[in-house]
Design a protein around this motif. Structure first.
Motif, PDB file in Angstrom:
ATOM      1  N   ALA A 136       0.834  -1.205   0.000  1.00 30.32           N
ATOM      2  CA  ALA A 136       0.000   0.000   0.000  1.00 30.32           C
ATOM      3  C   ALA A 136       0.865   1.250   0.000  1.00 30.32           C
ATOM      4  N   THR A 137       1.897   1.272   0.836  1.00 28.54           N
ATOM      5  CA  THR A 137       2.765   2.450   0.948  1.00 28.54           C
ATOM      6  C   THR A 137       3.505   2.709  -0.357  1.00 28.54           C
ATOM      7  N   ILE A 138       4.070   1.675  -0.935  1.00 20.38           N
ATOM      8  CA  ILE A 138       4.783   1.821  -2.213  1.00 20.38           C
ATOM      9  C   ILE A 138       3.829   2.325  -3.290  1.00 20.38           C
ATOM     10  N   SER A 139       2.632   1.755  -3.332  1.00 17.88           N
ATOM     11  CA  SER A 139       1.634   2.189  -4.323  1.00 17.88           C
ATOM     12  C   SER A 139       1.267   3.651  -4.129  1.00 17.88           C
ATOM     13  N   GLU A 140       1.053   4.042  -2.889  1.00 18.86           N
ATOM     14  CA  GLU A 140       0.631   5.416  -2.599  1.00 18.86           C
ATOM     15  C   GLU A 140       1.716   6.433  -2.946  1.00 18.86           C
ATOM     16  N   ILE A 141       2.950   6.083  -2.672  1.00 18.14           N
ATOM     17  CA  ILE A 141       4.044   7.038  -2.894  1.00 18.14           C
ATOM     18  C   ILE A 141       4.516   7.059  -4.346  1.00 18.14           C
ATOM     19  N   PHE A 142       4.556   5.903  -4.995  1.00 18.25           N
ATOM     20  CA  PHE A 142       5.134   5.844  -6.336  1.00 18.25           C
ATOM     21  C   PHE A 142       4.106   5.686  -7.456  1.00 18.25           C
ATOM     22  N   PHE A 143       3.094   4.833  -7.253  1.00 11.53           N
ATOM     23  CA  PHE A 143       2.135   4.574  -8.324  1.00 11.53           C
ATOM     24  C   PHE A 143       1.152   5.721  -8.509  1.00 11.53           C
ATOM     25  N   THR A 144       0.751   6.357  -7.426  1.00  8.78           N
ATOM     26  CA  THR A 144      -0.228   7.443  -7.505  1.00  8.78           C
ATOM     27  C   THR A 144       0.251   8.599  -8.391  1.00  8.78           C
ATOM     28  N   PRO A 145       1.493   9.082  -8.248  1.00 13.80           N
ATOM     29  CA  PRO A 145       1.950  10.138  -9.172  1.00 13.80           C
ATOM     30  C   PRO A 145       1.980   9.684 -10.641  1.00 13.80           C
ATOM     31  N   ILE A 146       2.310   8.420 -10.872  1.00 15.71           N
ATOM     32  CA  ILE A 146       2.310   7.897 -12.246  1.00 15.71           C
ATOM     33  C   ILE A 146       0.892   7.918 -12.808  1.00 15.71           C
ATOM     34  N   LEU A 147      -0.064   7.525 -11.999  1.00 13.15           N
ATOM     35  CA  LEU A 147      -1.473   7.546 -12.407  1.00 13.15           C
ATOM     36  C   LEU A 147      -1.913   8.969 -12.748  1.00 13.15           C
ATOM     37  N   CYS A 148      -1.479   9.919 -11.953  1.00 11.90           N
ATOM     38  CA  CYS A 148      -1.783  11.337 -12.179  1.00 11.90           C
ATOM     39  C   CYS A 148      -1.211  11.794 -13.527  1.00 11.90           C
ATOM     40  N   TYR A 149       0.023  11.442 -13.771  1.00  7.61           N
ATOM     41  CA  TYR A 149       0.675  11.788 -15.037  1.00  7.61           C
ATOM     42  C   TYR A 149      -0.065  11.152 -16.210  1.00  7.61           C
ATOM     43  N   TRP A 150      -0.455   9.910 -16.054  1.00  4.09           N
ATOM     44  CA  TRP A 150      -1.173   9.177 -17.102  1.00  4.09           C
ATOM     45  C   TRP A 150      -2.477   9.886 -17.442  1.00  4.09           C
ATOM     46  N   GLN A 151      -3.233  10.279 -16.437  1.00  3.95           N
ATOM     47  CA  GLN A 151      -4.494  10.984 -16.676  1.00  3.95           C
ATOM     48  C   GLN A 151      -4.244  12.317 -17.374  1.00  3.95           C
ATOM     49  N   ALA A 152      -3.233  13.051 -16.934  1.00  3.51           N
ATOM     50  CA  ALA A 152      -2.930  14.355 -17.545  1.00  3.51           C
ATOM     51  C   ALA A 152      -2.530  14.198 -19.000  1.00  3.51           C
ATOM     52  N   ARG A 153      -1.755  13.177 -19.295  1.00  2.11           N
ATOM     53  CA  ARG A 153      -1.341  12.920 -20.683  1.00  2.11           C
ATOM     54  C   ARG A 153      -2.537  12.608 -21.573  1.00  2.11           C
ATOM     55  N   ILE A 154      -3.441  11.787 -21.075  1.00  2.00           N
ATOM     56  CA  ILE A 154      -4.645  11.461 -21.841  1.00  2.00           C
ATOM     57  C   ILE A 154      -5.509  12.698 -22.041  1.00  2.00           C
ATOM     58  N   ALA A 155      -5.698  13.482 -20.995  1.00  2.00           N
ATOM     59  CA  ALA A 155      -6.520  14.700 -21.089  1.00  2.00           C
ATOM     60  C   ALA A 155      -5.912  15.693 -22.061  1.00  2.00           C
TER      61      ALA A 155
END
Length: 134
Positions: free
Chosen positions: A110-129
């Motif tokens: 959970a901690t690794i996902s929250e710290i590292f995966f969440t920003p990647i997800l944010c970037y992914w959404q911004a790129r698509i938008a």
């Protein structure tokens, strides 16, 4: 075509994450912290745990009913949620270091996902938008 596939992939990823939030939130509200290790905890800790479980449930519901259907337009809310989740991961990590403990597997993932995966997800959404706006 590639853009639609990437949008669907992001929506599926968010659906999985939202479902995890729904399950963890609902079970935390219903069972409280005692379901983790079968020990009795102080009422204030139980109360705080259930409150945070309600937040997790709310994240999941908003994810499913607001963000996923509007993924190309929901950049602001995605970034706000991502920031809150990232801070939660940092808070977990601080706790591990302050207590000097190695977290259990679930907490570590959970901690690794929250710290590292969440920003990647944010970037992914911004790129698509961004691509959708062009």
């Amino acid at each position: 075509m590639k853009s639609k596939i990437e949008i669907y992939a992001l929506q599926i990823t968010l659906a999985i994450m939202g479902s995890i939030s729904l399950i963890i939130g609902a079970s935390g509200i219903w069972m409280g912290p005692n379901n983790m290790n079968k020990v009795t905890v102080p009422i204030r800790l139980d109360n705080h745990y259930r409150y945070l479980s309600g937040l997790a449930l709310g994240f999941g519901l908003i994810n499913w009913f607001y963000i996923i259907p509007r993924i190309t337009q929901a950049g602001t809310i995605v970034r706000m949620f991502a920031f809150m989740v990232f801070l939660g991961g940092i808070a977990r990590a601080v706790g591990f270091f302050k207590l000097g403990i190695m977290p259990d597997t679930f907490s570590l993932i959970a901690t690794i996902s929250e710290i590292f995966f969440t920003p990647i997800l944010c970037y992914w959404q911004a790129r698509i938008a961004q691509r959708k706006d062009q």
